[in-house]
Scaffold this motif. Structure first.
Motif, PDB file in Angstrom:
ATOM      1  N   ALA A  52     -19.824  20.414  25.547  1.00  0.00           N
ATOM      2  CA  ALA A  52     -18.430  20.248  25.129  1.00  0.00           C
ATOM      3  C   ALA A  52     -18.322  20.101  23.622  1.00  0.00           C
ATOM      4  CB  ALA A  52     -17.818  19.041  25.831  1.00  0.00           C
ATOM      5  N   ARG A  53     -19.145  19.261  23.039  1.00  0.00           N
ATOM      6  CA  ARG A  53     -19.084  19.034  21.594  1.00  0.00           C
ATOM      7  C   ARG A  53     -19.417  20.294  20.813  1.00  0.00           C
ATOM      8  NH1 ARG A  53     -22.195  13.376  22.472  1.00  0.00           N
ATOM      9  NH2 ARG A  53     -20.432  11.921  22.275  1.00  0.00           N
ATOM     10  N   ARG A  57      -5.717  29.563  29.761  1.00  0.00           N
ATOM     11  CA  ARG A  57      -7.072  29.820  30.255  1.00  0.00           C
ATOM     12  C   ARG A  57      -8.085  29.255  29.261  1.00  0.00           C
ATOM     13  NH1 ARG A  57      -9.364  33.706  33.811  1.00  0.00           N
ATOM     14  NH2 ARG A  57      -7.363  34.784  33.957  1.00  0.00           N
ATOM     15  N   TYR A  58      -8.949  28.360  29.722  1.00  0.00           N
ATOM     16  CA  TYR A  58      -9.956  27.747  28.847  1.00  0.00           C
ATOM     17  C   TYR A  58     -11.128  28.704  28.629  1.00  0.00           C
ATOM     18  CZ  TYR A  58      -7.745  23.157  29.239  1.00  0.00           C
ATOM     19  OH  TYR A  58      -6.875  22.100  29.162  1.00  0.00           O
ATOM     20  N   ALA A  59     -11.659  28.665  27.429  1.00  0.00           N
ATOM     21  CA  ALA A  59     -12.882  29.421  27.174  1.00  0.00           C
ATOM     22  C   ALA A  59     -14.041  28.847  27.978  1.00  0.00           C
ATOM     23  CB  ALA A  59     -13.224  29.397  25.678  1.00  0.00           C
ATOM     24  N   LEU A  60     -14.035  27.516  28.135  1.00  0.00           N
ATOM     25  CA  LEU A  60     -15.115  26.863  28.874  1.00  0.00           C
ATOM     26  C   LEU A  60     -14.585  25.622  29.573  1.00  0.00           C
ATOM     27  CD1 LEU A  60     -18.214  26.855  29.468  1.00  0.00           C
ATOM     28  CD2 LEU A  60     -18.449  25.333  27.490  1.00  0.00           C
ATOM     29  N   VAL A  61     -14.790  25.538  30.871  1.00  0.00           N
ATOM     30  CA  VAL A  61     -14.516  24.324  31.645  1.00  0.00           C
ATOM     31  C   VAL A  61     -15.857  23.728  32.060  1.00  0.00           C
ATOM     32  CG1 VAL A  61     -13.636  23.395  33.813  1.00  0.00           C
ATOM     33  CG2 VAL A  61     -12.237  24.964  32.476  1.00  0.00           C
ATOM     34  N   ILE A  62     -16.045  22.457  31.737  1.00  0.00           N
ATOM     35  CA  ILE A  62     -17.310  21.779  32.022  1.00  0.00           C
ATOM     36  C   ILE A  62     -17.059  20.704  33.062  1.00  0.00           C
ATOM     37  CG2 ILE A  62     -19.200  20.415  31.051  1.00  0.00           C
ATOM     38  CD1 ILE A  62     -18.389  21.657  28.308  1.00  0.00           C
ATOM     39  N   ILE A  63     -17.837  20.734  34.129  1.00  0.00           N
ATOM     40  CA  ILE A  63     -17.720  19.727  35.190  1.00  0.00           C
ATOM     41  C   ILE A  63     -18.883  18.762  35.053  1.00  0.00           C
ATOM     42  CG2 ILE A  63     -17.537  19.334  37.661  1.00  0.00           C
ATOM     43  CD1 ILE A  63     -16.667  22.227  37.972  1.00  0.00           C
TER      44      ILE A  63
END
Length: 508
Positions: free
Chosen positions: A54-55, A38-44
């Motif tokens: 993301a950085r 499970r990702y802490a944050l998924v960015i589309i």
């Protein structure tokens, strides 16, 4: 005299730079990683907002997935700021060469424009800048980079290229695309937008620009300086409608000097092909006319990229015209999902996308309560001269019943502007009546985009005109106009009573 070099226009583009660009931003042999739990944050979306989030998230130790369907960098690098400013710079060079005699220079003979070479320089710059946003560098920074079409498959799940990514929080940063004008025959005849105008290798001899907004004005002036016959058709009665009228008039005059025809209250009602010509029907105050052009550039606005995300599967409210619905914390109707940038905001600027992404990131990962409405957002139209603005316009202050006093410095009173031959324009600073609190400012100058940053800092940090008047500015610079406006405010504080008291003191 400047003329187009038709032979140079026919040179085939060097494919090295587009290949380098794609190798950096969407490597042909790239293999998506295996999802990491499970990702802490998924960015589309890997445009300016997505890259910023993301950085910073990866630097803070979060496990991040970044999904991009096409090229990393978004509009900024591929079809927006970087390529447009590259050709605008060359266009300004040609304008300066044409004006060389006013600076004591001599340009012998005819200056020939190699349009293909101009565009080649633009592609070379793109390729160079793309190194900093390459997929490889992002992966080295600990970011899982996925290429493919992202779709929500549940309230905490996104699918891409047949893989399912689960997340604690997600950020939608898919940006926007050019609006398609609903003009009969336009699609069949073909037209340019900011997404394909930079693919040109031959200069259009005749160009029609639909829309008198920032993008239309920038493109119109650049192509006129390259030798194209340019016409702007603006449906509204005003030009650069958002800006103050005196600022817009200066730009209108500047475009006219470059040979741009500006038609206000003029609607494009139909387009048809006649041989190699595109015949455009125009209507102005009921009168119909037609013009023949080689290319049509549409710059009437942008639409948010929301259609292919399956937002309903995640319970995310949206509108196809205004984008993803967010609150002041940039949170969507799904409490796990946030949005930033052009997909949800009215102000569609690169710097706004980056700033909103930082707010969304901190609110999502660190239970933050930062509000987007607290941001001070400047913007700039990169014509020559430029128009930059930050804060309130006078009309907006009046609508809020805020009393305003304005201090204006004309650029022809600024020594450096005069020596540079760039004396057109002004600095206009609005303060709340009876105080030195800066409410807003407009700068019209050749370097307005650089000059507005100091005023943006002042508004953001509560620095008033009194403090700006005390700051020592280097001389000579065009930004001295800001200090001159601050000094004009200081002089208003010397009331008749204080002047009389000072006179008596000095006499004593």
């Amino acid at each position: 005299m400047i003329a187009a070099d038709e032979h140079t226009d026919e040179v085939r583009p060097d494919e090295r730079f587009p290949r380098t660009l794609r190798a950096n931003l969407h490597p042909p042999a790239w293999r998506n990683p295996e999802p990491a739990g499970r990702y802490a944050l998924v960015i589309i979306g890997a445009g300016p907002g997505g890259l910023t989030a993301a950085r910073e998230a990866a630097a803070l130790g979060a496990k991040v997935a970044l999904i991009e369907r096409d090229l990393i960098g978004g509009d900024r690098l591929n079809v927006g700021c970087v390529p447009s400013k590259a050709i605008i710079r060359t266009a300004r060079l040609y304008a300066e060469m044409r004006d060389a005699e006013n600076f004591g220079g001599q340009v012998p003979g005819e200056i020939r424009i190699g349009f293909a070479t101009v565009m080649e320089r633009m592609r070379r710059i793109q390729a160079r800048i793309s190194r900093g946003s390459s997929a490889r560098r992002l992966a080295e920074a600990g970011i899982d980079v996925y290429f493919g079409e992202a779709r929500f498959s549940g309230p905490d799940t996104v699918t891409v290229a047949g893989q399912s990514l689960r997340f604690r929080k997600a950020l939608i940063a898919t940006g926007a695309r050019p609006l398609t004008p609903p003009i009969p025959g336009l699609a069949e005849a073909g037209y340019l937008t900011n997404e394909n105008v930079f693919n040109l290798t031959a200069r259009p001899r005749r160009l029609l620009v639909i829309g008198g907004g920032p993008l239309g004005c920038e493109g119109a002036q650049a192509f006129a300086r390259f030798g194209s016959h340019v016409i702007i058709a603006q449906n509204d009665p005003t030009f650069l409608a958002r800006e103050e009228r005196d600022a817009a008039q200066i730009i209108s005059d500047a475009l006219a000097r470059d040979g741009v025809e500006i038609h206000l209250n003029t609607a494009v009602v139909a387009v048809r092909l006649e041989g190699a010509d595109k015949i455009v029907d125009l209507v102005c105050d009921g009168d119909k006319s037609s013009v023949a052009v080689d290319e049509i550039l549409a710059g009437i606005g942008r639409a948010p990229n929301v259609e292919s995300l399956d937002l309903e599967a995640a319970g995310i409210r949206y509108d196809t015209n205004t984008g993803v619905k967010v609150d002041d914390f940039l949170r969507t109707s799904n409490r796990r999902v946030y949005a930033a940038g052009d997909v949800c905001l009215e102000h569609k600027f690169t710097h706004t996308a980056e700033a909103s992404a930082r707010i969304a990131l901190r609110n999502a990962l660190f239970l933050g309560r930062r509000r987007f409405s607290k941001l001070t957002i400047p913007w700039c139209t990169y014509t020559d001269p430029e128009i930059a603005h930050v804060g309130l316009y006078v009309r907006e202050a009046w609508d809020q019943n805020i009393p305003v006093r304005t201090f204006t410095i004309l650029m022809h009173d600024v020594d450096r502007a005069v020596t540079d031959g760039e004396a057109e324009g002004f600095v206009k600073i609005h303060v709340r009546q009876g105080t030195d609190r800066i409410l807003g400012a407009t700068v019209v100058a050749c370097h307005a985009g650089e000059m507005i940053n100091g005023l943006s800092l002042a508004i953001s940090t509560g620095i008033g005109l009194r403090a700006l008047a005390r700051v020592i500015h280097t001389y000579p610079t065009q930004a001295e106009a800001i200090k001159m406006a601050a000094e004009a405010y200081e002089r208003t504080r010397l009331t008749p009573f204080l002047r009389a008291l000072s006179k008596r003191w000095l006499a004593w």
